[in-house]
Structure formats: structure tokens, C-alpha cells
Design a protein around this motif. Structure first.
Motif, mmCIF file in Angstrom:
data_model
loop_
_atom_site.group_PDB
_atom_site.id
_atom_site.type_symbol
_atom_site.label_atom_id
_atom_site.label_comp_id
_atom_site.label_asym_id
_atom_site.label_seq_id
_atom_site.Cartn_x
_atom_site.Cartn_y
_atom_site.Cartn_z
ATOM 1 N N GLU A 23 46.744 47.525 -10.394
ATOM 2 C CA GLU A 23 45.793 46.816 -10.407
ATOM 3 C C GLU A 23 45.917 46.068 -11.687
ATOM 4 N N LEU A 30 35.719 47.006 -6.257
ATOM 5 C CA LEU A 30 34.766 46.876 -7.666
ATOM 6 C C LEU A 30 36.031 46.885 -8.467
ATOM 7 N N ARG A 31 36.342 48.271 -8.577
ATOM 8 C CA ARG A 31 37.624 48.765 -9.600
ATOM 9 C C ARG A 31 38.312 47.997 -9.239
ATOM 10 N N THR A 32 38.800 47.284 -8.314
ATOM 11 C CA THR A 32 39.980 46.645 -8.469
ATOM 12 C C THR A 32 40.161 45.069 -9.242
ATOM 13 N N LEU A 33 38.611 44.560 -9.222
ATOM 14 C CA LEU A 33 37.809 43.416 -9.505
ATOM 15 C C LEU A 33 38.024 44.010 -10.983
ATOM 16 N N CYS A 34 37.440 44.273 -11.170
ATOM 17 C CA CYS A 34 37.775 45.330 -12.574
ATOM 18 C C CYS A 34 39.034 44.900 -13.208
ATOM 19 N N CYS A 35 39.776 45.776 -12.966
ATOM 20 C CA CYS A 35 40.947 45.588 -13.316
ATOM 21 C C CYS A 35 42.264 44.902 -13.397
ATOM 22 N N PHE A 50 40.411 41.485 -13.688
ATOM 23 C CA PHE A 50 39.601 40.480 -14.544
ATOM 24 C C PHE A 50 39.720 41.081 -15.654
ATOM 25 N N LEU A 51 40.450 42.235 -16.366
ATOM 26 C CA LEU A 51 40.522 43.389 -17.311
ATOM 27 C C LEU A 51 42.606 42.645 -17.737
ATOM 28 N N TYR A 79 41.955 38.504 -18.450
ATOM 29 C CA TYR A 79 41.543 38.297 -20.026
ATOM 30 C C TYR A 79 42.344 38.752 -21.173
#
Length: 404
Positions: free
Chosen positions: A172, A244-249, A251-252, A255
Motif C-alpha cells: 500500500e 481508508l487505510r489504503t487511501l492514507c498509505c 497518499f503518504l 507525497y
């Protein structure tokens, strides 16, 4: 009529005009018939992963060679059991370093190379700058291909809890894909139904609307863009917490890469940083696409209700490429020169697949089973010549009368 241990099956995966001939010919049966048919119209979940052919599992790093006692008499299952026992001896005699340490060290070295790669991009001179692009490109593919692949099979550690952590990190954060869909599509479907039409037949790699040259040489450049888009689409099939966890990972991961290019490598504009991200992330995209199609497509295909036993399925439908220093490091032995071994024993690490390779190859050849091997250039030429047949039209189904 089951295949006895001593019955010859040939040819044994040799190359004929650049094509691996792995379709068995049973004694007294004549040539197997081929019929062209479209893939079944059902979805990938029509046959659940639990229905797949049971094979040797790995528990705490050891191969568990035997299945249910009542099925041990089956000659075909006995072949898999015998091979598993041979592999188990090697695994038991191997140290932690051999089982996991070598591959963990490769991934750790890749992390250590990251600062050098980002700092090289600060240079205005061509050679250091290109060295930075090469370094970051190789590191990216080592983490996203080798790391994600090992993590999806829990081959990095013998702890299931840490295995989950590494899966989230590599799949992820580094690869921008969701763990649940990655493990389901790869481990449950592709490995459970290797070369089964409509399930694990590698059809996800086919883009029939593209011509051969665009697909083989231009389309791979879009892999860094297509991967997160496909991942976002697949998030509809997972729970909201996982999404939600996947989206955060995701993006991180993106970025951090972008921030380092701006603040460490010294890129002056967002567009130049994004272009460099695309360049490094697509550096080995061509062999990545090629390897994924070379090692399965063009080999025998089966239907779910007519598939052979596990050892025959994997020996017929999987192909090894020669060793290559760059691809061995970035993709891992299990995806290059030990792909047959990996499909037979998927929970073993890359280094262990390399270690058992002589045992597996010798055993399959001794039992007159195919052991498919071919060169990268030979497979590339084959796909360019037969692109329409292999990548556009539905593949023919191999009828193996007597294998069941």
C-alpha cells in the motif's frame, strides 16, 4: 486412467522454434486435442479460492508435505507429496539467514540507497543525475515488486502479525495498491488457478485494443499512472476501513516521494518533480510487463472443471527465465529464474526458491514432467510474432485426457 509415477509425459518443456512445448502426451493416448473457445462469462468469484487444488503449505518456515491421509494413495498427489518431502529437508536444514535474511538484506540495502539517489538528482551534470534516476528506479522496483510480492505471500517473516505490517508497508505505501485485493487476485486466484481460463489465466495483463508494438514497448510507461487508478477502482470491493487505510498509505507514499524530490533533490517546479517520479517509477516497467506475460501466456490453458492436479498444473503452466543480475535484484528469483519453484511452493522466499531449484528441476525431469525454460529474447520474439493469437484472441484449451 490416472498417470502413474513411471508413465512418461513428453515433451519435457523443451523449446521448439522459440516456443516452449509443454503439452503432455500420454502413452497410448495420442496427441492432446486443442479447441478454441472464449473464456467463461462468469466472474472471477464464480469459483471460490477455497476450491483450489490443495498443495503443500508452509507453516513457520517449514513445508508441510502431506495432505489428508485418505488421499495419499492418489499417484498424482503422491508426486507432490514426495517432492514436498524433498523440499522440506532443504528448508529444515536452512538457517534463518537463508530462509529470510538474504531477501531482507536486499530490501534493507535498497532503503539505504535512497539518500544517495535523491542527492545525485541535485547535480546539474548528466552522469550523476542519470545515476540518481537509475538508483531510484531500481530501488522503487525492488520495494514495489520484490517487496510486495514477498509480503503478499508472507515470505518475509514467520510471524503473521509482522507479515501483515510488511504487506501494508510494501503493497500500500510503496506500491499504491490495496492489500486485500492484491493478495486475493494474486495469491488466491492466480496461484490457486494458474492458467485456468476465466480465473488465473493472466487475462488482466491483456489489452487487446492495443497493437503489439504499443503494448510491448509504449504502454508499460503508463504503469505508474494506471496502477493507482486500478487500485482506486478496486477499493469498491473492500470494507471502508481498509479503503481508508489504503487511501492514507497511497497518499503518504506519493507525497513522501514528491516532497523528497522538491526538498532534497532540489527540483524547482512541481511538474519537473512529477516528471522525475514518472521516469523513475517506469524505469523497469517494460520487463515488469514482459515477465508477467512471458511466464504463463502461451503455455497450456485449462478449464476449472478439467484442470490437472497441482504438480501437473504448475509444471505445465509456468515458465522460468534465465538469471539476470538486475531483474534478480529488483524482482526476485521467484519471479524470474525460479517461477516454477515459486508456484509449487509459494510461501518460500526468493533465496529459498533458488536453493531448491536443482531439486525441483531434477525431480520433474526424472518423473517425465515438463520443466519449462526459455530466454527473455526468445519469448519477446514469440510474442511479437504471435501477439494476435496470444494476447488478443481467446487461448485454446488444452485437453489432458487421463491426467485427472
Amino acid at each position: 486412467m490416472p498417470l502413474e509415477d513411471g508413465d512418461p509425459v513428453g515433451p519435457r518443456g523443451r523449446q521448439v522454434n522459440g516456443e516452449v512445448s509443454g503439452i503432455p502426451r500420454l502413452r497410448g493416448m495420442g496427441e492432446p486435442s486443442l479447441r478454441s473457445t472464449a473464456a467463461p462469462g462468469g466472474s472471477r468469484t464464480d469459483v471460490t479460492a477455497e476450491d483450489r487444488e490443495p498443495g503443500p503449505a508452509l507453516d513457520d518456515g517449514n513445508v508441510i508435505p502431506r495432505g489428508a491421509p485418505q488421499r495419499a494413495w492418489d499417484p498424482e498427489e503422491a508426486l507432490m507429496t514426495e517432492l514436498s518431502e524433498l523440499v522440506q529437508k532443504v528448508v529444515k536444514s536452512s538457517s534463518w539467514w537463508e530462509r529470510h535474511g538474504v531477501d531482507i538484506s536486499i530490501l534493507a540495502c535498497s532503503f539505504l540507497l535512497l539518500p544517495a539517489g535523491f542527492l545525485c538528482l541535485r547535480s546539474a551534470q548528466a552522469i550523476p543525475f542519470l545515476a540518481g534516476v537509475l538508483t531510484l528506479g531500481v530501488v522503487h522496483h525492488t520495494l514495489t515488486v520484490k517487496g510486495s510480492h514477498l509480503a503478499s505471500h508472507n515470505a518475509l517473516t514467520e510471524s503473521k502479525s509482522w507479515g501483515k505490517v510488511w504487506a501494508i508497508f510494501f503493497i500500500e505505501l510503496c506500491s499504491a495498491f490495496t492489500v486485500e485485493q492484491a493478495t486475493y487476485n494474486h495469491v488466491k486466484i492466480h496461484h490457486g488457478y494458474t492458467n485456468i481460463i476465466g480465473l488465473g489465466d493472466s487475462s488482466t495483463w491483456k489489452l487487446p485494443f492495443l497493437n503489439r508494438y504499443v503494448y510491448m514497448f509504449i504502454a508499460p510507461l503508463a504503469v505508474p499512472i494506471l496502477t493507482p487508478l486500478v487500485a482506486l477502482d478496486l477499493l469498491r470491493n473492500v470494507e471502508w476501513k481498509a479503503a481508508l487505510r489504503t487511501l492514507c498509505c497511497m497518499f503518504l507514499g506519493f507525497y513522501c516521494h514528491y516532497w523528497l524530490l522538491l526538498h532534497v533533490s532540489g527540483f524547482q517546479s512541481p511538474w519537473s518533480a512529477l516528471l522525475c517520479m514518472l521516469l523513475t517509477r517506469s524505469l523497469l516497467a517494460h520487463p515488469y510487463i514482459h515477465v508477467n506475460i512471458f511466464q504463463h501466456i502461451g503455455l497450456p490453458m485449462f478449464t476449472a472443471d478439467r484442470k490437472p492436479k497441482r504438480i501437473h498444473l504448475m509444471s505445465l503452466g509456468v515458465l522460468n527465465l534465465p538469471r539476470n543480475a538486475l531483474l534478480d535484484w529488483s524482482f526476485g528469483h521467484s519471479l524470474i529464474s525460479c517461477h516454477v519453484e515459486h508456484h509449487l511452493f509459494p510461501s518460500l522466499s526468493d533465496n529459498m526458491c533458488l536453493k531448491i531449484k536443482p531439486i525441483v528441476s531434477q525431480y520433474l525431469k526424472q518423473k517425465k514432467l515438463p520443466y519449462n525454460e526459455d530466454t527473455y529474447s526468445s519469448r519477446l520474439w514469440l510474442f511479437l510474432q504471435r501477439y494476435e493469437e496470444l494476447m488478443v484472441h481467446a487461448p485454446p484449451i488444452t485437453e489432458l485426457v487421463g491426467i485427472q
